[in-house]
Motif scaffolding. Structure first.
Motif, PDB file in Angstrom:
ATOM      1  N   TYR A 260       3.951   2.291  37.054  1.00 40.11           N
ATOM      2  CA  TYR A 260       2.539   2.033  37.356  1.00 40.11           C
ATOM      3  C   TYR A 260       1.881   3.363  37.698  1.00 40.11           C
ATOM      4  O   TYR A 260       2.241   4.011  38.693  1.00 40.11           O
TER       5      TYR A 260
ATOM      6  N   TYR B 178      13.017  -2.280  41.487  1.00 43.90           N
ATOM      7  CA  TYR B 178      13.207  -3.443  42.352  1.00 43.90           C
ATOM      8  C   TYR B 178      14.688  -3.819  42.370  1.00 43.90           C
ATOM      9  O   TYR B 178      15.295  -4.047  41.330  1.00 43.90           O
TER      10      TYR B 178
ATOM     11  N   ARG C  86      10.651  -9.085  43.832  1.00 43.21           N
ATOM     12  CA  ARG C  86       9.486  -8.197  43.842  1.00 43.21           C
ATOM     13  C   ARG C  86       8.578  -8.595  45.001  1.00 43.21           C
ATOM     14  O   ARG C  86       7.550  -9.240  44.815  1.00 43.21           O
TER      15      ARG C  86
ATOM     16  N   LYS D 235       3.819  -5.428  45.500  1.00 37.09           N
ATOM     17  CA  LYS D 235       3.279  -5.021  44.212  1.00 37.09           C
ATOM     18  C   LYS D 235       3.244  -3.497  44.085  1.00 37.09           C
ATOM     19  O   LYS D 235       3.043  -2.791  45.091  1.00 37.09           O
ATOM     20  N   PRO D 236       3.407  -2.980  42.862  1.00 36.09           N
ATOM     21  CA  PRO D 236       3.353  -1.516  42.663  1.00 36.09           C
ATOM     22  C   PRO D 236       2.027  -0.921  43.118  1.00 36.09           C
ATOM     23  O   PRO D 236       1.984   0.227  43.581  1.00 36.09           O
ATOM     24  N   GLU D 237       0.927  -1.689  42.996  1.00 36.37           N
ATOM     25  CA  GLU D 237      -0.377  -1.163  43.392  1.00 36.37           C
ATOM     26  C   GLU D 237      -0.408  -0.774  44.868  1.00 36.37           C
ATOM     27  O   GLU D 237      -1.013   0.241  45.248  1.00 36.37           O
TER      28      GLU D 237
ATOM     29  N   LYS E 280       1.386 -10.217  48.565  1.00 33.10           N
ATOM     30  CA  LYS E 280       2.371  -9.176  48.232  1.00 33.10           C
ATOM     31  C   LYS E 280       1.759  -7.778  48.218  1.00 33.10           C
ATOM     32  O   LYS E 280       2.210  -6.885  47.503  1.00 33.10           O
ATOM     33  N   MET E 281       0.711  -7.590  49.051  1.00 35.33           N
ATOM     34  CA  MET E 281       0.059  -6.289  49.169  1.00 35.33           C
ATOM     35  C   MET E 281       0.168  -5.759  50.592  1.00 35.33           C
ATOM     36  O   MET E 281      -0.556  -4.848  50.986  1.00 35.33           O
TER      37      MET E 281
END
Length: 780
Positions: A283, A290, A294, A297-299, A392-393
């Motif tokens: 990303y 992972y 997961r 999140k990658p963000e 998930k952030m």
């Protein structure tokens, strides 16, 4: 049992503990280390308190400077350690400190080394012991002669690598080694650290402190020292143990790839990680490996990453990434490891591996509290639910519920309730980043703040009224990595106050001739903006460091300010709104306009790990203006309580010399616009988890206008000091490391209220002048 009998029993018990033979468990032929002191003979600049941490043996601690309470508790045990009560007394107490000649010699050696390291090269330490064989006790005195200190007269640099030399010489003004200062080896080590950090922040990843050496030149019979700072060339791989350095230059490193690994195990080769991985995501500039589910999140990770592929390695960017990732509550630990990736062309490259381990996703905490105000008992219960990984952030969701209840005694005819009851609820979402519309991503990353949105609801029952407060907030919070500095900006904080029920004559009672007070207890609207700042130098130290981690001075500074109603007042003028009841309104409800400021400073002096004294001074002022003539009730100050002047219950003191006994609505009237609090507290460890305290408090609140329903409450410079209430008392605390339970008995010393006993300290009455407080945590 009568109170006099209890006093006698307490005195006899204390006498039994203190009077018990302190050498009961000292073996024959051994001595109890009774007292240890350090005497500085020839130097006022060196304090004995600065050297106590170097002692390898100290006597049993004393309460109030004379009573060895822990040793006395231990001595209540018998010789048979198989019996449970003997084990119990020994666990609560402290065994006798048996004099050791080896430890005494070690202490003498450590004191000498410490003085030499500080520049006193000729320091001498002699030990003087005073034995009392008949009492099996010994006193030890360390007599210190520092001699004349060595001082630095010149500083020279020897750096063959020209690139390194340019970087070092361009910042010599920040050097910790300067002519005229003591030849302190701690400063030499600090200079090595400073130079190393400067170079590592400019690409020299492989540079370490070991490349920096010092050469000190001193002439015979002279105390002047010439310092030469040498920065060696790097060694070849096969010269790791050879003293001769290579002539090659130090190498700069660049970042090739950044890998985030959701498993906390370090040292796993990259190819093994790929085999273990359940998923790998690229990303933007990062790769996420992972291992397991997961859960993030990658963000969320990319936003907190400041290690940029293709750029020069910089140590501060690694530190900044640590700091940013620590904002993600779902992460329990973060470890960043740099692995050499080989040479490409003339440049050396690194791969950055960021190893993550997750925190618990959800949690629940329970808070309990209790009060006793002149026989009226009360309690509080709080429940908090946390979800640390919304969407998930690593967004934090919080839900809080709280209930407070206090029974009341007296005549309640004409009133609607016979209690103080409060129920509150709050929900909020905290984003671990700066959120604001139409702001660039780079700006958001530079502003290291979290964003919080919250809704709240509060339902209150008082004898005179029932009130509902609903609120909404949008705020930003900043905190540095060690949490020593915190800031909060309340961008928007809205409160709507609604009174659905009150006594028939309630408004006329609280403001019989001053209608300007009415709106504080009628429906009103508050839209405020505020800023608060917190700073402390308190460091979090491991329990294993024990007495060597003592921090002599700890300060805490808090300040805050807020203002309300200005935006609405401007809109009222711009829209040429007509006044209703001589005030502007928003949606038919009067809004408040005021400015308020508060400040508090506390200072704690730790004499050792068992004795300390703490001081606190604080104050505040609120000024209504424009659309208001008085501060809203919930924004006014109050005095008394577990964190105030502890001789009074919460909201039972002031304002000024106001005498609440003549008014039915004393709870409502006992608030003000100006606050002042002064406190001093001596704290001492007793035994096990028990701590004791003696304290004294002074303070009060005042009004800035002469309100008729608060006679004597007006602040005047000429007499406010006469209206300072004072109290003293004792406290018992239970320190369970993660939280502290506090029981404080406050006793009135000076009562400024009109028509009451002004000096209860001279004519004390137990029921009238004492208040017992139960709370969690220190008062300051």
């Amino acid at each position: 049992m009568s109170r006099v009998s209890l006093y006698i029993l307490a005195i006899l018990s204390a006498a039994l503990l203190i009077g018990c033979s302190s050498t009961k468990h000292v073996p024959e032929g051994e001595y109890l280390l009774n007292n240890v002191s350090i005497s500085i003979n020839d130097n006022k600049d060196v304090k004995s308190t600065d050297l106590t941490n170097y002692l390898r043996q100290t006597p049993n601690h004393k309460v109030l400077g004379f009573a060895k309470l822990q040793l006395a508790t231990y001595n209540l045990s018998g010789a048979d350690t198989a019996k449970w009560y003997n084990k119990w007394f020994r666990r609560l107490g402290q065994p006798p400190a048996i004099y050791s000649q080896e430890l005494t010699e070690a202490s003498r050696s450590q004191l000498t080394k410490a003085l030499i390291n500080k520049g006193y090269m000729d320091a001498e330490v002699e030990v003087d012991t005073t034995m009392r064989p008949d009492k099996k006790k010994i006193d030890v005195t360390y007599n210190v002669t520092t001699g004349t200190p060595h001082r630095i007269t010149s500083v020279a640099y020897n750096i063959p690598d020209t690139a390194i030399s340019r970087l070092v010489m361009s910042d010599t003004i920040a050097s910790t080694i300067k002519p005229g200062t003591l030849f302190d080896r701690n400063n030499l080590d600090a200079e090595r650290t400073r130079i190393t950090e400067r170079l590592r922040n400019r690409g020299y990843y492989a540079f370490t402190k070991e490349y920096i050496t010092f050469y000190a030149d001193t002439a015979e019979n002279s105390y002047d020292v010439d310092i030469s700072i040498n920065v060696r060339h790097p060694r070849r791989p096969n010269q790791a143990t050879i003293a001769v350095a290579d002539t090659a230059s130090h190498t700069k490193y660049y970042i090739r790839n950044v890998y985030f690994v959701t498993a906390s195990d370090q040292g796993i080769p990259a190819d093994e990680l790929r085999k273990m991985a359940t998923d790998t995501v690229t990303y933007k500039d990062i790769n996420v490996i992972y291992v397991g589910d997961r859960y993030i999140k990658p963000e969320a990770l990319e936003e907190k990453n400041f290690i940029t592929p293709g750029k020069l390695y910089r140590s501060f960017e690694v530190d900044r990434t640590y700091e940013a990732l620590s904002q993600l509550g779902i992460l329990k630990s973060i470890n960043i490891e740099m692995k050499p990736a080989g040479r490409i062309g003339s440049d050396e490259w690194l791969d950055a591996f960021v190893y993550l381990s997750r925190n618990k996703k959800q949690g629940v905490t329970l808070e309990l509290g209790g009060t006793n105000s002149e026989g009226d008992l009360g309690f509080g219960v709080g429940l908090t639910y946390l979800h640390r990984n919304l969407a998930k952030m690593s967004n934090l969701f919080t839900a809080k519920l709280r209930t407070n209840y206090e029974s009341l005694s007296g005549n309640f005819s004409g009133l609607i309730n016979d209690r103080y009851t409060e129920h509150g609820a709050e929900v909020g979402i905290t984003f671990p980043k700066f959120e604001f519309p139409f702001v660039s991503r780079n700006f958001k990353r530079r502003i290291k703040a979290s964003t919080e949105f919250a809704l709240s609801f509060n339902y209150q029952e008082r004898p005179e009224y029932t009130r509902i407060i609903a609120g909404a907030a949008w705020k930003y919070k900043w905190a540095n990595p060690n949490n020593r500095e915190r800031r909060t900006l309340d961008l928007i904080d809205i409160n709507y106050v609604y009174l659905p029920e009150s006594t028939i004559d309630f408004i006329n009672q609280i403001a019989p001739s001053n209608p300007l007070l009415r709106y504080s207890y009628e429906d009103h609207f508050i839209m405020r903006m505020g800023y608060s700042y917190y700073r402390t130098n308190k460091r979090i130290s491991s329990a294993s460091l024990k007495r060597h981690s003592i921090q002599p001075w700890i300060y805490t500074f808090r300040a805050g300010g807020e203002t309300a109603g200005n935006t609405l007042y401007m809109l009222s003028h711009l829209t040429k709104q007509k006044r209703s009841d001589d005030v502007y309104k928003f949606l038919g409800i009067q809004y408040s306009q005021y400015v308020k400021a508060e400040i508090e400073y506390s200072l704690t002096r730790n004499f050792d790990n068992r004795h300390s004294v703490a001081f606190r001074v604080g104050g505040g002022i609120g000024v209504p203006y424009g659309n208001s003539r008085v501060l809203p009730f919930e924004k006014r100050f109050y005095a008394g309580g577990a964190n105030g002047v502890r001789g009074w219950g919460v909201r039972t003191l002031g304002p000024g010399s106001y005498d609440s006994r003549n008014y039915v609505t004393d709870f409502i009237n006992q608030c003000g616009d100006i606050s002042l609090i002064l406190s001093a507290e001596y704290r001492m460890k007793l035994f096990w988890v028990f701590e004791g305290a003696f304290f004294a408090d002074a303070g009060n609140i005042w009004t800035i206008h002469n309100y008729e329903n608060q006679p004597g409450g007006l602040f005047r410079f000429s007499k406010f000091w006469k209206q300072l209430a004072a109290s003293y008392g004792i406290g018992l605390r239970l320190d369970f490391e993660y939280f502290l339970l506090r029981f404080d008995l406050g006793i009135k010393a000076h009562n400024p209220a009109m028509n009451q006993e002004p000096w209860p300290i001279i004519h004390p009455r137990w029921k009238r002048d004492t208040t017992l407080h139960f709370s969690v945590g220190y008062p300051f």
